[in-house]
Each structure stands twice: as structure tokens, then as C-alpha cells.
Design a protein around this motif. Structure first.
Motif, PDB file in Angstrom:
ATOM      1  N   ILE A  76       0.835  -1.193   0.000  1.00 32.32           N
ATOM      2  CA  ILE A  76       0.000   0.000   0.000  1.00 32.32           C
ATOM      3  C   ILE A  76       0.873   1.247   0.000  1.00 32.32           C
ATOM      4  O   ILE A  76       1.880   1.315   0.712  1.00 32.32           O
ATOM      5  CB  ILE A  76      -0.918   0.017   1.241  1.00 32.32           C
ATOM      6  CG1 ILE A  76      -1.909  -1.146   1.178  1.00 32.32           C
ATOM      7  CG2 ILE A  76      -1.673   1.340   1.349  1.00 32.32           C
ATOM      8  CD1 ILE A  76      -2.734  -1.296   2.444  1.00 32.32           C
ATOM      9  N   ILE A  77       0.492   2.228  -0.792  1.00 34.67           N
ATOM     10  CA  ILE A  77       1.163   3.524  -0.759  1.00 34.67           C
ATOM     11  C   ILE A  77       0.633   4.295   0.443  1.00 34.67           C
ATOM     12  O   ILE A  77      -0.535   4.666   0.502  1.00 34.67           O
ATOM     13  CB  ILE A  77       0.911   4.307  -2.058  1.00 34.67           C
ATOM     14  CG1 ILE A  77       1.696   3.670  -3.210  1.00 34.67           C
ATOM     15  CG2 ILE A  77       1.308   5.775  -1.898  1.00 34.67           C
ATOM     16  CD1 ILE A  77       1.515   4.353  -4.545  1.00 34.67           C
ATOM     17  N   ILE A  84       4.919   1.979  -6.186  1.00 34.07           N
ATOM     18  CA  ILE A  84       4.838   0.513  -6.150  1.00 34.07           C
ATOM     19  C   ILE A  84       5.529  -0.024  -7.389  1.00 34.07           C
ATOM     20  O   ILE A  84       5.265   0.416  -8.514  1.00 34.07           O
ATOM     21  CB  ILE A  84       3.383   0.033  -6.095  1.00 34.07           C
ATOM     22  CG1 ILE A  84       2.754   0.428  -4.763  1.00 34.07           C
ATOM     23  CG2 ILE A  84       3.303  -1.480  -6.289  1.00 34.07           C
ATOM     24  CD1 ILE A  84       1.296   0.038  -4.627  1.00 34.07           C
ATOM     25  N   ILE A  85       6.458  -0.955  -7.171  1.00 33.89           N
ATOM     26  CA  ILE A  85       7.254  -1.531  -8.255  1.00 33.89           C
ATOM     27  C   ILE A  85       6.862  -2.991  -8.450  1.00 33.89           C
ATOM     28  O   ILE A  85       6.803  -3.753  -7.483  1.00 33.89           O
ATOM     29  CB  ILE A  85       8.761  -1.451  -7.943  1.00 33.89           C
ATOM     30  CG1 ILE A  85       9.183   0.000  -7.711  1.00 33.89           C
ATOM     31  CG2 ILE A  85       9.588  -2.083  -9.064  1.00 33.89           C
ATOM     32  CD1 ILE A  85      10.604   0.138  -7.190  1.00 33.89           C
ATOM     33  N   LYS A  86       6.603  -3.364  -9.688  1.00 37.04           N
ATOM     34  CA  LYS A  86       6.462  -4.783 -10.012  1.00 37.04           C
ATOM     35  C   LYS A  86       7.864  -5.353 -10.171  1.00 37.04           C
ATOM     36  O   LYS A  86       8.633  -4.906 -11.024  1.00 37.04           O
ATOM     37  CB  LYS A  86       5.662  -4.989 -11.294  1.00 37.04           C
ATOM     38  CG  LYS A  86       5.505  -6.466 -11.665  1.00 37.04           C
ATOM     39  CD  LYS A  86       4.573  -6.665 -12.823  1.00 37.04           C
ATOM     40  CE  LYS A  86       4.518  -8.145 -13.230  1.00 37.04           C
ATOM     41  NZ  LYS A  86       4.093  -9.031 -12.138  1.00 37.04           N
ATOM     42  N   LYS A 160      12.369  -1.912   5.866  1.00 34.03           N
ATOM     43  CA  LYS A 160      11.139  -1.997   5.073  1.00 34.03           C
ATOM     44  C   LYS A 160      10.922  -3.425   4.581  1.00 34.03           C
ATOM     45  O   LYS A 160      11.848  -4.230   4.559  1.00 34.03           O
ATOM     46  CB  LYS A 160      11.202  -1.049   3.876  1.00 34.03           C
ATOM     47  CG  LYS A 160      11.252   0.422   4.242  1.00 34.03           C
ATOM     48  CD  LYS A 160      11.198   1.282   2.990  1.00 34.03           C
ATOM     49  CE  LYS A 160      11.206   2.767   3.316  1.00 34.03           C
ATOM     50  NZ  LYS A 160      11.119   3.598   2.091  1.00 34.03           N
ATOM     51  N   GLN A 161       9.692  -3.721   4.170  1.00 27.83           N
ATOM     52  CA  GLN A 161       9.422  -5.016   3.548  1.00 27.83           C
ATOM     53  C   GLN A 161      10.261  -5.139   2.291  1.00 27.83           C
ATOM     54  O   GLN A 161      10.428  -4.185   1.530  1.00 27.83           O
ATOM     55  CB  GLN A 161       7.937  -5.155   3.215  1.00 27.83           C
ATOM     56  CG  GLN A 161       7.048  -5.354   4.428  1.00 27.83           C
ATOM     57  CD  GLN A 161       7.150  -6.759   5.011  1.00 27.83           C
ATOM     58  OE1 GLN A 161       8.157  -7.452   4.846  1.00 27.83           O
ATOM     59  NE2 GLN A 161       6.115  -7.198   5.706  1.00 27.83           N
ATOM     60  N   GLY A 162      10.796  -6.357   2.059  1.00 27.07           N
ATOM     61  CA  GLY A 162      11.785  -6.548   1.017  1.00 27.07           C
ATOM     62  C   GLY A 162      11.236  -6.896  -0.340  1.00 27.07           C
ATOM     63  O   GLY A 162      10.029  -6.807  -0.611  1.00 27.07           O
ATOM     64  N   VAL A 169       7.012  -1.696  -2.251  1.00 30.71           N
ATOM     65  CA  VAL A 169       6.895  -0.244  -2.130  1.00 30.71           C
ATOM     66  C   VAL A 169       8.278   0.355  -1.900  1.00 30.71           C
ATOM     67  O   VAL A 169       9.078  -0.185  -1.128  1.00 30.71           O
ATOM     68  CB  VAL A 169       5.965   0.141  -0.960  1.00 30.71           C
ATOM     69  CG1 VAL A 169       6.061   1.642  -0.668  1.00 30.71           C
ATOM     70  CG2 VAL A 169       4.517  -0.203  -1.289  1.00 30.71           C
ATOM     71  N   ALA A 170       8.555   1.470  -2.556  1.00 26.75           N
ATOM     72  CA  ALA A 170       9.811   2.200  -2.355  1.00 26.75           C
ATOM     73  C   ALA A 170       9.524   3.691  -2.357  1.00 26.75           C
ATOM     74  O   ALA A 170       8.545   4.141  -2.949  1.00 26.75           O
ATOM     75  CB  ALA A 170      10.810   1.861  -3.455  1.00 26.75           C
TER      76      ALA A 170
END
Length: 408
Positions: A76-77, A84-86, A160-162, A169-170
């Protein structure tokens, strides 16, 4: 509308969507979202609007704690500067092995939750993986330099989540346009090690293109990810590089540009290095007993610098708690700094620093042909545990990469 459904909370989601068996319809549009999401390999339930495949851990431990799930919540942003990156490709670093085992858990938990609002263990399920190369799916409202569809690369901070997940998310200031000359698999091998080396050499060590000519650089751990990047960067800037590694990696580091190669398995390394002219800069990826004698290899009273990437901060916080751990680390830093200053050399520690602007500079070097990815092995997404085992065995010759475009 379709690209923004994941930004809604559960209550908002339940008010906008009606879940009835396998059909999800957006009120007011007549669009059957379930068909669109299924074709994108998303999974829908009434409890969770969208989920995705990921490799996670639910506790700290050895390799058996790694668990594959198809039900990880879609990212989630939360902030307007996030994207958000695929994920097309990710890679592993030693920090992933350490984090899996619980290294730095206390300090990282403090970073995630500085006010201690959440309970201990709330970081689980935790997704590891720091490097990513992929395509932007969605941008926050304040992101102006990127747009959906852009190919980017990044190193996600460890709190952050990897990236061992279909999406991640970045922050926009952590990402950079992917080098045009590299595939996603190649690009995913560079960000974390590149930024770590950049921090050590450029930001902490003060080395740059216009002051490196003919400087003598010594690199311990030269055949790993950081080492192979550092060799190339120093040679691109005109330095003379001596690399310490095992004999079976000597051909690799020579190919990358190392002028001298010292095999740490053949004879006394300290004596071999003392037979060479003194150095202007030492990059230490190893730590341990090396620190006792390696600083003596530097030129005294000339501005020579010893930079170590092995710091006790996370260990101290894990062992002593936040306050005492930070105090102990500060005492250690101060003691070592003063001790070495009295001997005419600078002693410093360096850390990984997430930075899109630094990646921009690295990308320029890559596209100019001065930095090349060094990949040891590529694994499919289903073989993530095997990839962890490969990195944990040590003696890497470059990076271990995970290709997510082929999940079989």
C-alpha cells in the motif's frame, strides 16, 4: 480506478466492492474486476482485496523459516512520495542471511516503530531481499520524476518489507531509472552493493574521480558483491588496486581491473602485504583480526583512510538494548578514531545508504561501460531457499540473483 484499488483500507474496500463467490464488481462502473485481477495473477477474498506471492519468514532462524505464500497483502502507498514496483528481479546479500537469523532485529524494530506503538514480533510476516529491478506500477501524488511503466532499480532499506515478492513499495528518492544497457536480472545485482561501496569510498572515504589518480587502494573481500563493485569503481577513477581474495577468484578480480591480487590462503597475508608499498586507502569487508594489523599498511600522516564495513552497532543494540547499545557503539567509535588519529591515519565506519541520486551516478558509469554486473548464479523464484543456501555457504563470486519473471 483499477490501479488504485489496493490503496483502500478494508472498510473502504468493502463499501466499494461487493464480493460474491468469484465475482467482484466496482459499483457504478459495471467492470468485472475479478476477471482483470485473475489475469494479473492476483488473488481475491472478502477479507483481503488483493494478495500476491511472496517469500516470508514468521520467525527468525535458519533456512527452514523461509515460507512461500500466495496470500501476502498487496503493498500500500502510505506516503505521497512512494511508488509501487512490479519486481522483475531481486538479489540476495549477506544482510538477508543475517536478518533471517535475527541479526539487528532490535535496531530495525526501533526504526520501524520508534514510538513502540506495536508489539514485539509485529514485523512478521517479514519479506527479505533488498535489491530490485522492475517496472513502476503506481506513483504517489507527489512523485513527479517517475510514472507508471518506467523501468527502475533500487535498494530497499532493511527496515522496510523486502523485494522477494511480486510487488514492493519504495520511496521515490530511493529509486533511479534502470541502466539502459542492463537487463532486469543484471540490474538487480548492483544497487545494494553499489550503494554500500559508494558510501564507503565516496561519501565516507572522500574518494572521487578527480582525486583517485594513482592512489593505492587495498580491498579485503574483493571477490564478493561490494568488492567486485569497488574494484571497478576505483579503476574507473584511475586508482591502483590491490585485491585480497582466494586463488580461485583471482582471475575474476584481475578481469575487473585489479593490479595486484593477494591469495589469503597462500602464506601469511600480512607479510605479503607488508612487502608492497604503503596504501592510501583500505576498504575492509571482512573485519575481525584484520583490523589489528591492516591499518599499519597505510601511509602515515598523509590523509590515508581505513574504512570498515563491519560495524558493531546492530550487534550492540541486540545485545544491550537501544540506549546502552548506542552508547557502547559511540564509545567504540570514539576510541578507535582517536587511537588511529594518534598514529597518523583516519579510521571510519561506513553503512549502506539508500539513495536514488547515487544510483543515478552509478547508472551513468554502468551505461558508459565502466561498471559491469558480476553475477555468480541466477535462481528462479521457486528456488529462493536454494539461493539463501548458496549465499550462506560464502565464497561468493559476485551476486546471487532471483528472477521473478519465470516463477517456475
Amino acid at each position: 480506478m483499477l490501479l488504485r484499488i489496493h490503496t483502500l483500507g478494508r472498510k473502504a474496500c468493502s463499501s466499494l466492492f461487493h464480493c460474491h463467490r468469484s465475482r467482484v464488481t466496482c459499483f457504478g462502473t459495471g467492470i468485472n474486476l475479478s476477471q482483470w485481477l485473475i489475469c494479473r495473477n492476483f488473488h481475491i477474498s472478502c477479507q483481503r482485496c488483493v494478495t500476491m506471492p511472496s517469500w516470508v519468514i514468521d520467525r527468525y532462524g535458519k533456512n527452514d523459516v523461509l515460507r512461500f505464500t500466495n496470500n501476502m497483502m498487496f503493498p500500500i502507498i502510505h506516503l505521497p512520495n512512494e511508488v509501487i514496483i512490479k519486481v522483475h528481479a531481486a538479489s540476495l546479500n549477506p544482510i538477508d542471511i543475517n536478518m533471517r537469523s535475527g541479526y539487528g532485529a532490535s535496531a530495525l524494530r526501533m526504526k520501524r516503530d520508534p514510538l513502540h506503538v506495536k508489539s514485539t514480533g509485529n514485523e512478521f510476516p517479514l519479506t527479505l531481499g533488498r535489491d530490485v529491478s522492475g517496472i513502476i506500477m503506481e506513483c504517489g501524488l507527489s512523485v513527479s520524476y517517475f510514472k507508471p511503466g518506467d523501468e527502475v532499480w533500487a535498494a530497499i532499506p532493511p527496515w522496510k518489507q523486502g523485494t522477494l515478492s511480486e510487488f514492493v513499495v519504495a520511496s521515490a528518492n530511493e529509486i533511479s531509472p534502470k541502466p539502459q544497457s542492463l537487463s532486469h536480472t543484471e540490474a538487480a545485482s548492483l544497487p545494494y552493493v553499489g550503494l554500500t561501496a559508494w558510501s564507503a569510498l565516496r561519501q565516507v572515504g572522500g574518494l572521487k574521480e578527480d582525486n583517485c589518480s594513482n592512489k593505492r587502494i587495498l580491498i579485503f573481500g574483493a571477490s564478493g558483491g561490494v568488492g567486485t563493485f569497488a574494484i571497478q569503481l576505483m579503476k574507473a577513477w584511475g586508482a591502483h588496486v590491490t585485491a585480497v581474495c582466494s586463488q580461485d577468484a583471482s582471475e575474476l578480480v584481475q578481469h575487473l581491473g585489479a593490479d595486484n591480487v593477494i591469495d589469503y590462503k597462500s602464506g601469511n597475508v600480512e607479510e605479503q602485504l607488508k612487502a608492497l608499498p604503503l596504501f592510501d586507502f583500505i576498504l575492509d569487508n571482512i573485519g575481525g583480526s584484520i583490523e589489528k594489523w591492516a591499518p599499519e599498511l597505510l601511509k602515515k600522516w598523509s590523509g590515508a583512510t581505513y574504512v570498515s564495513l563491519v560495524t558493531p552497532f546492530l550487534v550492540n543494540v541486540d545485545r544491550l538494548g537501544v540506549a546502552d547499545g548506542m552508547l557502547q557503539t559511540g564509545v567504540t567509535i570514539g576510541t578507535k578514531t582517536i587511537k588511529h588519529l594518534c598514529k597518523g591515519i583516519h579510521y571510519r565506519w561506513a553503512f549502506f545508504t539508500p539513495s536514488g541520486p547515487y544510483l543515478d551516478e552509478i547508472a551513468s558509469l554502468v551505461d558508459a561501460g565502466k561498471i559491469h554486473p558480476v553475477i555468480d548464479q541466477v535462481f528462479s523464484f521457486s528456488d529462493v531457499p536454494k539461493a539463501f543456501q548458496k549465499v550462506e555457504e560464502g565464497h561468493a563470486r559476485g551476486k546471487t540473483v532471483i528472477n521473478l519473471t519465470n516463477k517456475k
